[in-house]
Enzyme design. Structure first.
Site, PDB file in Angstrom:
ATOM      1  N   ASP A 103       0.833  -1.202   0.000  1.00 53.06           N
ATOM      2  CA  ASP A 103       0.000   0.000   0.000  1.00 53.06           C
ATOM      3  C   ASP A 103       0.873   1.259   0.000  1.00 53.06           C
ATOM      4  O   ASP A 103       2.097   1.189  -0.119  1.00 53.06           O
ATOM      5  CB  ASP A 103      -0.924  -0.063   1.225  1.00 53.06           C
ATOM      6  CG  ASP A 103      -2.175   0.786   1.088  1.00 53.06           C
ATOM      7  OD1 ASP A 103      -2.405   1.348   0.008  1.00 53.06           O
ATOM      8  OD2 ASP A 103      -2.939   0.879   2.076  1.00 53.06           O
ATOM      9  N   GLU A 176      -3.755   8.047   7.508  1.00 52.22           N
ATOM     10  CA  GLU A 176      -3.546   6.649   7.158  1.00 52.22           C
ATOM     11  C   GLU A 176      -2.133   6.258   7.514  1.00 52.22           C
ATOM     12  O   GLU A 176      -1.158   6.827   7.004  1.00 52.22           O
ATOM     13  CB  GLU A 176      -3.792   6.424   5.661  1.00 52.22           C
ATOM     14  CG  GLU A 176      -3.409   5.050   5.146  1.00 52.22           C
ATOM     15  CD  GLU A 176      -4.466   3.983   5.414  1.00 52.22           C
ATOM     16  OE1 GLU A 176      -4.344   2.872   4.895  1.00 52.22           O
ATOM     17  OE2 GLU A 176      -5.429   4.269   6.160  1.00 52.22           O
ATOM     18  N   GLY A 221     -10.455   6.722   6.525  1.00 53.52           N
ATOM     19  CA  GLY A 221     -11.201   6.680   7.781  1.00 53.52           C
ATOM     20  C   GLY A 221     -12.701   6.673   7.538  1.00 53.52           C
ATOM     21  O   GLY A 221     -13.170   6.606   6.405  1.00 53.52           O
ATOM     22  N   HIS A 257      -9.482   4.825  -3.309  1.00 53.46           N
ATOM     23  CA  HIS A 257      -8.915   4.867  -1.964  1.00 53.46           C
ATOM     24  C   HIS A 257      -9.893   5.562  -1.020  1.00 53.46           C
ATOM     25  O   HIS A 257     -10.781   6.286  -1.452  1.00 53.46           O
ATOM     26  CB  HIS A 257      -7.590   5.630  -1.964  1.00 53.46           C
ATOM     27  CG  HIS A 257      -6.439   4.837  -2.469  1.00 53.46           C
ATOM     28  ND1 HIS A 257      -5.169   4.939  -1.957  1.00 53.46           N
ATOM     29  CD2 HIS A 257      -6.358   3.910  -3.446  1.00 53.46           C
ATOM     30  CE1 HIS A 257      -4.353   4.128  -2.592  1.00 53.46           C
ATOM     31  NE2 HIS A 257      -5.057   3.494  -3.517  1.00 53.46           N
ATOM     32  N   GLY A 258      -9.692   5.357   0.282  1.00 51.44           N
ATOM     33  CA  GLY A 258     -10.543   6.016   1.262  1.00 51.44           C
ATOM     34  C   GLY A 258     -11.998   5.632   1.114  1.00 51.44           C
ATOM     35  O   GLY A 258     -12.903   6.460   1.229  1.00 51.44           O
ATOM     36  N   ASN A 279      -9.578  -0.018  -1.972  1.00 54.25           N
ATOM     37  CA  ASN A 279      -8.897  -0.290  -0.706  1.00 54.25           C
ATOM     38  C   ASN A 279      -9.885  -0.318   0.457  1.00 54.25           C
ATOM     39  O   ASN A 279     -10.771   0.525   0.543  1.00 54.25           O
ATOM     40  CB  ASN A 279      -7.844   0.774  -0.429  1.00 54.25           C
ATOM     41  CG  ASN A 279      -6.606   0.618  -1.286  1.00 54.25           C
ATOM     42  OD1 ASN A 279      -6.591  -0.137  -2.257  1.00 54.25           O
ATOM     43  ND2 ASN A 279      -5.550   1.332  -0.931  1.00 54.25           N
TER      44      ASN A 279
END
Length: 353
Positions: A103, A176, A221, A257-258, A279
């Protein structure tokens, strides 16, 4: 004809091509231990579909042991390599193809990337394929020209071992693995079509095997509804712009992402726009903990000491505090969450039986 276990090179890329063509995405789950690895593989077996297992720098360091000196990223390199060998050893038994990935690697973590790549090259020399299927470079905090130049340099090296590169253009907000982008300017959370195409233009002459994590409001998050403004329609704009330039329909392989806490409609829109990988970390972290929490609440009277429980003062509690008991509960709730995520990404029953 695709083997079970870790796949690399042309086979791994063919999975991503298949995902884009059939409009599904493969979730990439961050792992930190043999237990979390097993949970992901167990879920993949349940849904009979390919899966991605990925190590962050912090997760890899944890895998090796937090007591080890991490000067020069030594412990993170060791944990990544050890974790990769563990996945390779057990994944074939679960009967599905596995893409093995690392990652976010920021500029300050490049020694970690270099260490993994050296292990890949050594493995390629011995076995004809890299240890990992793919790696991610995240130089999104750097100027775009520097970001792309460094990615070009590494992709040249990775091409020699037929490996996939993931890169990030635009910034994923939030926190992250110790990297804090929570205060980043809002405009940095959204890439432009020209930004994204510039990546494709620079990397495609080297190799087709690269994916782009373009920013469309993503934040690491989980946050209250309304706090994160995802704009998945931007992904369609990126594809249209690139298609006009290249003459190819949906030429980009995009990464989400996220994604923890995202609405299903946002996920589906992203997949329809060519996202092939998403992800997942925050949601599975909670799922793993939730298994322990529920077990403790259900068996609290048996977990206050080695001897003595509601059945009697002299009754032993070993069968309750044995790590194999409560860790298995954690695995169970994580398996459920992984399966749920695969269903959201339309990634079920993709492997022939």
């Amino acid at each position: 004809g695709m083997k079970a276990g870790v796949v690399t090179g042309d086979v791994a890329w063919a999975i991503l091509e298949f995902a884009k063509a059939k409009k599904f995405a493969i979730p990439a789950f961050n792992v930190t231990s043999s237990s979390t690895i097993v949970a992901v593989l167990e879920a993949a077996k349940k849904i009979n579909s390919p899966i991605m297992i990925q190590f962050s720098q912090g997760g890899a360091q944890f895998m090796a042991g937090k007591a080890l000196d991490n000067t020069g990223q030594a412990a993170a390199i060791l944990g990544s390599v050890a974790g990769a060998h563990f996945v390779r050893a057990i994944a074939p038994a679960y009967g599905v193809p596995v893409i093995l990935h690392s990652d976010h690697c920021a500029k300050k973590l490049l020694p970690w990337f270099d260490g993994m790549l050296a292990a890949d090259e050594a493995y390629f020399k011995a076995y004809g394929e890299p240890l990992f299927s793919s790696h991610m470079l995240d130089l999104s905090e750097e100027p775009d020209d520097e970001n792309i130049a460094v990615c070009k340099k590494y992709l040249e090296r990775m091409k020699a071992i037929n490996q996939i590169l993931e890169m990030e253009i635009g910034i994923t907000g939030g926190v992250e693995d110790g990297v804090d982008n929570s205060g980043v300017a809002k405009d940095k959370l959204y890439s432009t079509p020209a930004d994204v195409y510039k990546v494709h233009e620079a990397l495609s002459p080297i190799s087709e095997k690269f994916t782009i994590a373009a920013a469309f409001g993503n934040v690491h998050g989980v946050y209250k509804p309304g706090n994160v403004k995802l704009r998945p329609e931007l992904l369609t704009e990126y594809q249209k712009f690139a298609a006009e330039k290249t003459g190819k329909e949906t030429p980009l392989f995009l990464v989400f992402h996220g994604g923890s806490g995202s609405e299903l409609s946002e996920i589906e829109a992203a997949i329809d726009a060519g996202v092939v990988k998403m992800n997942v970390d925050t949601d599975t972290q909670w799922a793993y903990w939730e298994g322990v929490l529920k077990f403790y609440k259900a068996k609290e009277g048996y977990l206050q000491g080695q001897i003595g429980n509601p059945e009697g003062e002299d009754k032993p509690n070993k069968s309750y505090y044995d790590p194999r008991k409560w860790m298995r509960e954690a695995e169970g709730t994580m398996v459920t969450r992984v399966v749920d995520q695969c269903k959201m990404l339309r990634n079920t029953e993709k492997c022939a039986k």
